[in-house]
Design a protein around this motif. Structure first.
Motif, short mmCIF file in Angstrom:
data_model
loop_
_atom_site.label_atom_id
_atom_site.label_comp_id
_atom_site.label_asym_id
_atom_site.label_seq_id
_atom_site.Cartn_x
_atom_site.Cartn_y
_atom_site.Cartn_z
N PRO A 135 24.22 59.99 24.33
CA PRO A 135 25.07 60.19 25.51
C PRO A 135 24.35 60.92 26.64
CG PRO A 135 26.12 61.07 23.51
CD PRO A 135 24.76 60.60 23.11
N THR A 136 23.32 61.69 26.29
CA THR A 136 22.61 62.46 27.32
C THR A 136 21.84 61.56 28.29
OG1 THR A 136 20.93 62.67 25.61
CG2 THR A 136 22.30 64.60 26.04
N CYS A 137 21.63 60.32 27.94
CA CYS A 137 20.89 59.40 28.82
C CYS A 137 21.74 58.87 29.97
CB CYS A 137 20.39 58.18 28.04
SG CYS A 137 19.18 58.56 26.78
N VAL A 138 23.06 58.98 29.84
CA VAL A 138 23.93 58.26 30.78
C VAL A 138 24.15 59.03 32.08
CG1 VAL A 138 26.22 57.24 31.11
CG2 VAL A 138 25.08 57.07 28.90
N GLU A 139 23.87 58.36 33.19
CA GLU A 139 24.00 58.99 34.50
C GLU A 139 25.34 58.66 35.16
OE1 GLU A 139 20.52 59.24 37.65
OE2 GLU A 139 21.60 57.35 37.81
N SER A 140 25.82 57.45 34.96
CA SER A 140 27.07 57.06 35.62
C SER A 140 27.77 55.97 34.84
CB SER A 140 26.78 56.55 37.04
OG SER A 140 26.11 55.32 36.97
N VAL A 141 29.08 55.89 35.03
CA VAL A 141 29.88 54.83 34.40
C VAL A 141 30.73 54.18 35.48
CG1 VAL A 141 31.61 54.26 32.65
CG2 VAL A 141 30.01 56.15 32.23
N MET A 142 30.36 52.97 35.83
CA MET A 142 31.16 52.26 36.82
C MET A 142 32.21 51.42 36.10
SD MET A 142 29.97 49.58 39.74
CE MET A 142 29.67 50.71 41.07
N GLY A 143 33.47 51.61 36.45
CA GLY A 143 34.55 50.81 35.87
C GLY A 143 34.84 49.66 36.82
N VAL A 144 34.79 48.44 36.30
CA VAL A 144 35.10 47.29 37.16
C VAL A 144 36.58 46.94 36.99
CG1 VAL A 144 34.46 44.93 37.81
CG2 VAL A 144 32.73 46.48 36.86
N VAL A 145 37.26 46.82 38.13
CA VAL A 145 38.71 46.59 38.14
C VAL A 145 39.01 45.42 39.06
CG1 VAL A 145 40.93 47.60 38.86
CG2 VAL A 145 39.18 49.06 37.79
N LYS A 146 39.72 44.44 38.55
CA LYS A 146 40.17 43.35 39.41
C LYS A 146 41.36 43.85 40.23
CE LYS A 146 40.31 39.44 37.15
NZ LYS A 146 40.51 38.10 36.57
N ALA A 147 41.54 43.35 41.43
CA ALA A 147 42.59 43.85 42.32
C ALA A 147 44.00 43.56 41.80
CB ALA A 147 42.40 43.27 43.72
N TYR A 148 44.08 42.74 40.75
CA TYR A 148 45.34 42.49 40.04
C TYR A 148 44.95 42.46 38.57
CZ TYR A 148 43.18 37.90 40.71
OH TYR A 148 42.27 36.88 40.75
N THR A 149 45.80 41.96 37.69
CA THR A 149 45.46 42.00 36.26
C THR A 149 45.49 40.60 35.68
OG1 THR A 149 46.61 44.13 36.16
CG2 THR A 149 46.02 43.14 34.06
N THR A 150 44.55 40.31 34.76
CA THR A 150 44.64 39.06 34.00
C THR A 150 44.37 39.34 32.54
OG1 THR A 150 42.29 38.49 34.30
CG2 THR A 150 43.83 37.59 35.92
N ARG A 151 44.84 38.42 31.71
CA ARG A 151 44.54 38.52 30.29
C ARG A 151 44.53 37.11 29.74
NH1 ARG A 151 47.12 42.15 25.45
NH2 ARG A 151 45.37 41.34 24.31
N VAL A 152 43.61 36.83 28.84
CA VAL A 152 43.59 35.50 28.23
C VAL A 152 43.75 35.68 26.72
CG1 VAL A 152 41.04 35.50 28.35
CG2 VAL A 152 42.23 33.37 27.97
N GLY A 153 44.59 34.86 26.12
CA GLY A 153 44.90 35.05 24.70
C GLY A 153 46.25 35.73 24.56
N GLY A 154 46.61 36.03 23.30
CA GLY A 154 47.93 36.60 23.04
C GLY A 154 47.96 38.09 23.29
N GLY A 155 49.14 38.70 23.03
CA GLY A 155 49.27 40.14 23.13
C GLY A 155 50.09 40.58 24.33
N PRO A 156 50.54 41.86 24.28
CA PRO A 156 51.44 42.36 25.32
C PRO A 156 50.75 42.53 26.67
CG PRO A 156 50.78 44.13 23.85
CD PRO A 156 50.23 42.87 23.26
N VAL A 207 34.54 30.57 29.10
CA VAL A 207 34.14 30.13 27.76
C VAL A 207 35.06 29.03 27.22
CG1 VAL A 207 33.86 30.89 25.35
CG2 VAL A 207 33.02 32.31 27.21
N THR A 208 36.37 29.25 27.38
CA THR A 208 37.30 28.33 26.73
C THR A 208 38.05 27.44 27.72
OG1 THR A 208 39.02 30.01 26.85
CG2 THR A 208 37.73 29.95 24.83
N GLY A 209 37.96 27.73 29.02
CA GLY A 209 38.68 26.95 30.02
C GLY A 209 40.19 27.22 30.04
N ARG A 210 40.63 28.17 29.20
CA ARG A 210 42.08 28.45 29.13
C ARG A 210 42.57 29.10 30.43
NH1 ARG A 210 42.61 32.06 23.80
NH2 ARG A 210 40.64 32.84 24.60
N ALA A 211 43.83 28.80 30.79
CA ALA A 211 44.45 29.46 31.94
C ALA A 211 44.66 30.93 31.58
CB ALA A 211 45.78 28.80 32.26
N ARG A 212 44.28 31.81 32.50
CA ARG A 212 44.50 33.24 32.24
C ARG A 212 45.90 33.62 32.68
NH1 ARG A 212 38.86 34.46 35.12
NH2 ARG A 212 37.48 33.91 33.40
#
Ligand code: IMP
Ligand code: MG
Length: 424
Positions: free
Chosen positions: A249-270, A293-298
């Motif tokens: 962990p001592t090597c890590v300088e920064s953590v950039m979180g990538v966020v889409k301006a809205y939300t998507t999910r592919v596959g099942g689940g809440p 990868v799968t061409g599925r609608a998100r």
């Protein structure tokens, strides 16, 4: 020791590939720490589109080396197909390295993945069908084969035969002779890319080089912190980077979180903020939300800040890259979930799976297109307000905003830990 991390903090497909491609101009090494060919990263440069699955997106920018780390699962056949496609596109793949400690995905993992999904019926996870879960399962059950084991095919044979014996009673027929032919076919070409990536990484760090670590999938698909059991089988959060590549962990300088301006999910689940009607359809078609990868609608929905605050904490995010802002151009109003009501004091994944009711805050939309904007000041004021609202609610700076899929369609904002043009 400069290691910079870029991780998706929703359900994957946040646009990490294009952000990593942009940031790699300031890095010498691009590295992946987990997952496999279930990931799909798209990088668009000019009129060329590159679709990557396990090879780090940094390969497109000409970093010195690309590392597929010990924490990944690699299917030799699909890896070599990806290498061949990159070669055909004129990209030098002699700098793509797979850790000899990475696990291999074999054809029976794919069969087990599909059989598992069939058995779950209506509760299927909606996996990508690439054998990811069963390959990680074999790793922890200590009956997997590592990339470096390809150096000793007799050893591989003994493992394959014992797996065949163990799977026969549960109705999975494994023809060990066929699997060995498959391994023998790919081993020589595969081994050209297999090495000790741990030493490679540390020698680079000692020489003062910059390592950009790219996450795959997103935090809410993490095997522990995500919406279990509707998750992938690997660690996708920032803490997994060191464990999947072999640094502390001592090597890590920064953590950039990538966020889409809205939300998507592919596959099942809440998915608390999912929009099943016309608005969701509009996000899907404007945002071209279909799996690489799968061409599925998100599945599409509004931004969920309750989830983002959780994910930002779990990852130790230091700055945010906001992607696909342009997809929201032309909406009269934009809703954002600011909290959940009706929840207990359980963890966020339990809240999401339970009866979390999103509480929305409505912001005004903007009509002017943002795709040609290159500075924050020139964005429509409502778009600036949207960005600033997210910053305030998450308590984190948004240092990059993407307004289109092409490499140059990006707005830089403030000072980032990893400045793009810094590569010596
Ligand atoms: P698996 O990783 O193929 O086992 O799939 C498990 C879950 O993770 C499924 O819901 C997949 O759709 C999802 N998933 C896996 N990889 C990705 C990705 O790169 N982007 C988005 N979803 C993913
Ligand atoms: Mg993807």
């Amino acid at each position: 020791m400069p290691v910079n991390l870029v991780v998706g903090i929703q359900w994957g497909d946040e646009g990490k590939g294009r952000i990593v491609d942009y940031l790699c101009a300031g890095a010498h090494i691009a590295a992946r720490f987990g997952g496999g060919a279930n990931a799909g990263h798209t990088v668009i440069v000019g009129d060329k589109t590159y679709k990557l699955r396990i090879v780090p997106s940094g390969v497109v920018t000409g970093v010195e080396s690309c590392i597929i780390g010990p924490g990944t699962v690699v299917n030799p056949e699909s890896f070599l197909a990806e290498i061949a496609a990159l070669n055909a596109a004129g990209i030098d793949t002699s700098r793509v390295w797979v850790s000899d400690l990475a696990q291999l995905i074999l054809p029976y993992h794919i069969e087990l993945d599909r059989a598992g999904e069939r058995a779950r019926g209506k509760d299927a996870i909606g996996t990508t069908g690439n054998g990811i879960g069963p390959a990680y399962g074999d790793r922890v059950a200590r009956c997997g084969i590592r990339a470096g084991d390809l150096r000793d095919l007799a050893y591989c044979r003994s493992i394959v035969e014992s797996r065949a014996a163990a799977l026969a009673p549960i109705g999975i027929e494994v023809d060990s002779g066929e699997i060995m032919l498959w391994l023998e076919r790919f081993a020589p070409r595969m081994l050209r890319h297999v090495c000790d990536t741990v030493s490679m990484l540390h020698e680079a760090l000692r020489a003062g080089k910059r390592v950009l670590v790219e996450g795959a999938q997103g935090s809410m698909l993490d095997v522990t912190f995500g919406t279990y059991p509707f998750v992938t089988s690997s660690v996708t959060v920032a803490g997994g980077a060191g464990a999947g590549l072999g640094f502390g962990p001592t090597c890590v300088e920064s953590v950039m979180g990538v966020v889409k301006a809205y939300t998507t999910r592919v596959g099942g689940g809440p998915f608390p903020t999912e929009l099943t009607g016309e608005t969701g359809e509009r996000l899907r078609s404007i945002g071209r939300e279909f799996g690489v990868v799968t061409g599925r609608a998100r599945r599409c929905g509004w931004l969920d800040l309750a989830m983002l605050r959780y994910a930002a904490r779990v990852n130790g995010v230091t700055e945010i890259a906001l992607t696909k802002l342009d997809v929201l151009d032309g909406f009269d109003e934009i809703e954002v979930c600011v909290s959940y009501s009706g929840t207990s004091n359980a963890s966020v994944p339990f809240q999401i799976a339970g009866d979390a009711q999103p509480q929305y805050h409505t912001l005004s939309g903007w009509s002017a297109p943002t795709t040609d904007v290159r500075s924050f000041d020139q964005l429509p004021s409502a778009a600036r307000a949207y960005i600033e609202f997210i910053e305030r609610e998450c308590g984190l700076p948004i240092t990059l905003v993407s307004v289109g899929p092409e490499r140059r369609q990006i707005i830089e904002r403030g000072v980032r830990a990893l400045a793009a043009p810094a590569r010596a």
